[in-house]
Design an enzyme around this catalytic site. Structure first.
Site, PDB file in Angstrom:
ATOM      1  N   ASP A  37      23.083   8.764  57.576  1.00 50.54           N
ATOM      2  CA  ASP A  37      22.631   7.620  56.773  1.00 50.54           C
ATOM      3  C   ASP A  37      23.179   6.348  57.414  1.00 50.54           C
ATOM      4  O   ASP A  37      24.377   6.083  57.361  1.00 50.54           O
ATOM      5  CB  ASP A  37      23.142   7.768  55.332  1.00 50.54           C
ATOM      6  N   TYR A 126       9.913  -7.224  53.141  1.00 51.67           N
ATOM      7  CA  TYR A 126       9.967  -6.458  54.388  1.00 51.67           C
ATOM      8  C   TYR A 126      10.246  -7.368  55.575  1.00 51.67           C
ATOM      9  O   TYR A 126      11.162  -7.125  56.372  1.00 51.67           O
ATOM     10  CB  TYR A 126       8.656  -5.706  54.599  1.00 51.67           C
ATOM     11  N   LYS A 130      13.721  -7.468  57.856  1.00 57.20           N
ATOM     12  CA  LYS A 130      13.691  -7.200  59.300  1.00 57.20           C
ATOM     13  C   LYS A 130      14.255  -8.377  60.082  1.00 57.20           C
ATOM     14  O   LYS A 130      14.937  -8.183  61.098  1.00 57.20           O
ATOM     15  CB  LYS A 130      12.263  -6.882  59.748  1.00 57.20           C
TER      16      LYS A 130
END
Length: 286
Positions: A37, A126, A130
């Site tokens: 993870d 999103y 990013k």
């Protein structure tokens, strides 16, 4: 032999990189969320310090725009903090890092292709997450390649495979005619990444196949190469079940690749044809 750690190895880009990478040139560590993870800082650092990679390629991301809007904390944990954690490992081990990014860091309001020197202005969770990942990579290590691409397809869930599956069961497909981009195969994106990591040409790159089309034009070419005869209907994005709401103009200019003459991407039609030939050879399995 160079040690390459591919994070998010089970996705379409991670799969493609493994397909084009020469196993005689690299020792590969493949991890996905089941094995590691990337949002757990100590776990990531521990893996990096034990395995001492020379290159880290971060393909891991939450890319579902709807999910990012609904769960922004998840988006930022994976897309931003995950990139930060991998960058910490890169700095500790002296590794190069490749951070995959997206056209969604731009607002999609331009009428000319975005270069690496244009200001980012993401309008979605999103895109913002990013961009935050890009910024962490720049902050924590200078030996980085930030690679932005768009309309990427390969093995897995993507526009190409969705068009093919829906064409098998529907006589008519409504497809967005108001979204523009440069379809890019995961394999071609993998090839440019493997080329870059052999260099010291650090920085931010746009890497898409050459040429521009609408989603509607893209779908027409997909069906032609697949030998399917569903009827396509050009519609606005809001009426298309095949296109989520994304920047309307997602065209990236491969400006840096062009001016330093380091690598030339193929045309999008030739790249799609190569992918569809492989798709046929796999018996039409995405």
């Amino acid at each position: 032999m160079v040690k390459v750690w591919i994070v998010g190895a089970g996705g379409q880009l991670g799969t493609a990189i493994n397909e084009v990478l020469d196993p005689l040139e690299a020792e590969v560590f493949n991890t996905d969320k089941e094995e590691l993870d990337i949002t757990h800082t100590d776990e990531v650092i521990g893996f990096g310090e034990i395995n001492r990679p020379d290159v880290i390629i971060n393909c891991a991301a939450v890319t579902d725009t709807g999910l990012c809007e609904a769960q922004p904390e998840l988006a930022y944990r994976v897309n931003a903090l995950g990139a930060r954690n991998l960058s910490i490992v890169a700095r500790k081990t002296g590794a190069k890092i490749v951070q995959l990014s997206t056209d969604d860091v731009f607002d999609g309001l331009s009428t000319t292709p975005y270069s690496e020197f244009d200001d980012t202005n993401p309008l979605t969770v999103y895109g913002r997450s990013k961009r935050a990942g890009e910024n962490y990579v720049k902050e924590f290590t200078h030996k980085h390649f930030i690679v932005r691409s768009n309309w990427v397809y390969g093995r897995g869930e993507n526009f190409v495979n969705s068009v093919i599956e829906k064409a098998k069961s529907q006589r008519e497909l409504p497809v967005a005619s108001d979204q523009f981009g440069s379809p890019t195969s995961a394999r071609d994106l993998g090839r440019i990444i493997l080329h870059l990591i052999r260099t010291n040409e650090y920085g931010t790159y746009h890497a898409t196949c050459k040429g521009t089309c609408s989603r509607y034009e893209f779908a027409k070419e997909i069906l032609k190469l697949a030998g399917l005869e569903a009827e396509l209907r050009p519609v606005p994005t809001r009426e298309s079940e095949l296109s989520s709401v994304r920047p309307a103009y997602a065209v990236l200019d491969n400006f840096i690749l062009r001016i330093i003459d380091v690598y030339e991407m193929p045309g999008w039609r030739a790249s799609l044809e190569e992918y569809m030939e492989e798709w046929m050879n796999r018996g039409g399995i995405g």
